[in-house]
Write an enzyme that holds these catalytic residues in place. Structure first.
Site, mmCIF file in Angstrom:
data_model
loop_
_atom_site.group_PDB
_atom_site.id
_atom_site.type_symbol
_atom_site.label_atom_id
_atom_site.label_comp_id
_atom_site.label_asym_id
_atom_site.label_seq_id
_atom_site.Cartn_x
_atom_site.Cartn_y
_atom_site.Cartn_z
ATOM 1 N N CYS A 297 0.833 -1.203 0.000
ATOM 2 C CA CYS A 297 0.000 0.000 0.000
ATOM 3 C C CYS A 297 0.871 1.258 0.000
ATOM 4 O O CYS A 297 0.600 2.220 -0.727
ATOM 5 C CB CYS A 297 -0.918 -0.019 1.223
ATOM 6 S SG CYS A 297 -1.984 1.424 1.353
ATOM 7 N N CYS B 198 -4.440 -1.990 6.018
ATOM 8 C CA CYS B 198 -4.232 -0.649 5.491
ATOM 9 C C CYS B 198 -5.453 -0.159 4.706
ATOM 10 O O CYS B 198 -5.890 -0.800 3.755
ATOM 11 C CB CYS B 198 -3.004 -0.670 4.578
ATOM 12 S SG CYS B 198 -2.629 0.889 3.786
#
Length: 376
Positions: free
Chosen positions: A109, A205
């Site tokens: 991410c 995330c």
């Protein structure tokens, strides 16, 4: 004319104080809230009309970010990276879990969203830098830019930033990297910021906190299978899906009363078997070498031959003394100075030289006494 910084403002206390620090230092600060998850849209992509995924907390986080921006007198923009997150992070996350491995989506991410898609967006706003609330430091040098651990050893997040490259580092600022978490909280209190006491976010995330098993069931159907005692090859129970279990796990196996205590030592994806063992866990979980693939080396020059450094094979693990050797451009063979427990394929290995984060990659194979631990 002051330099322009585009800050990722998440709605948490760390990025809020980062915004304040940047403004105090004289930067022209633009705050941006990144929206990267849409439960209904992602469910529609799968063509699944039944969605058990609860509404994400992102709207509440956006409201917190807006309140912080207003309190600091800063502009707040909002941008969607939903497709980018799905294409470059979440599909990999699902693929790895589907193979019975335990990936770390936060690392990907950061690489693909916070420091790539977001950086590209910031450059369209004529930004000189982007900034985040990560606990890390960067030294901008004439040659290589160097990433250092955050001053707060309990909060250091360089493990999750190990895939950043020179261009990304050169354009990045970490305003709270020199602060400890208590200092960040105190600054937020002194400024009466509305998120001063907001708890730290956990979970996946951008997806947030939720029942992980129930969440995964929306995307990967649960597939029960056999729990097998690796030593005797006898079936001693049934698992709920090998994706739900991690190497070394002791709780939640639901095979009490059959000897033990039991712990997970491996998975056989093709046969959908979860292997467990009892007794001395070191017999099964210790390893002394590993093969690391997909390595990102932050410096523009790689060490030649054997190179001594330290490594973390999971977040918050203490540093382990190792020797590494590049065997091709993005593959490292690692030799441990002492055997290490539960080094797990699919997870990240991150390398350090003192305070400097050197880079990292994915654990691919694990060895003990020159023999691959195939049950991993």
């Amino acid at each position: 004319m002051s330099q322009r910084v585009v800050l990722g403002l998440s709605g948490g206390v760390d990025s809020a104080v980062a915004a304040y620090m940047l403004k105090k230092q004289g930067y022209d600060v633009i705050c941006v809230f990144m929206r990267n998850w849409d439960s209904q849209l992602n469910n529609d992509i799968l063509g699944n009309p039944t969605n058990n995924d609860p509404v994400c907390s992102q709207e509440m986080d956006y409201n917190d970010a807006k309140a912080v921006a207003d309190a600091l007198g800063l502009e707040l923009k909002r941008v969607d990276f939903i497709k980018e997150y799905w294409d470059h992070v979440f599909t990999y996350f699902l693929d790895e879990y589907g193979k019975g491995r335990t990936p770390n989506p936060d690392i990907l991410c950061n690489k693909e969203i916070k420091f790539k898609a977001f950086l590209q967006y910031a450059e369209e706003l004529d930004a000189d830098y982007i900034a985040t609330g990560h606990y890390a430091r960067v030294e901008h040098r004439d040659g290589d830019d160097v990433m250092l651990r955050g001053v707060d050893g309990n909060k250091d997040q360089t493990y999750f930033l190990c895939q950043l490259n020179q261009h990304q580092l050169k354009k990045s600022l970490f305003p709270i990297g020199e602060l400890t978490k208590p200092e960040v909280r105190q600054i937020a209190h002194d400024l009466h910021l509305p998120v001063a006491d907001k708890k730290d976010s956990t979970g996946i995330c951008f997806i947030g906190e939720r029942d992980f098993r129930e969440f995964l069931k929306n995307y990967i159907p649960a597939k029960p299978g056999k729990i097998v005692d690796y030593a005797t090859k006898k079936v001693i129970g049934e698992h709920q899906g090998i994706m739900y279990y991690t190497i070394g796990q002791r709780r939640g196996l639901e095979i009490g009363g059959k000897g033990g205590p039991w712990f997970v030592i491996g998975k056989e994806y093709d046969q959908n078997i979860l292997y467990v063992a009892s007794g001395d866990s070191n017999q099964w979980l210790l390893s002394d070498e590993a093969l690391i693939t997909g390595v990102n080396w932050i410096s523009s020059t790689k060490p030649e031959g054997d190179f001594d450094c330290t490594a973390k094979f999971r977040y918050r693990q203490k540093d382990n003394d190792v020797s590494i050797r590049f065997i091709n451009e993005d593959t490292i063979y690692v030799t441990f100075k002492k055997p290490i427990k539960a080094v797990t394929p699919g997870q990240a290995a991150v390398f350090y030289d003192g305070e400097v984060c050197l880079g990292g990659g994915t654990i691919d194979k694990v060895y003990h006494n020159n023999k691959e631990l195939e049950y991993l």
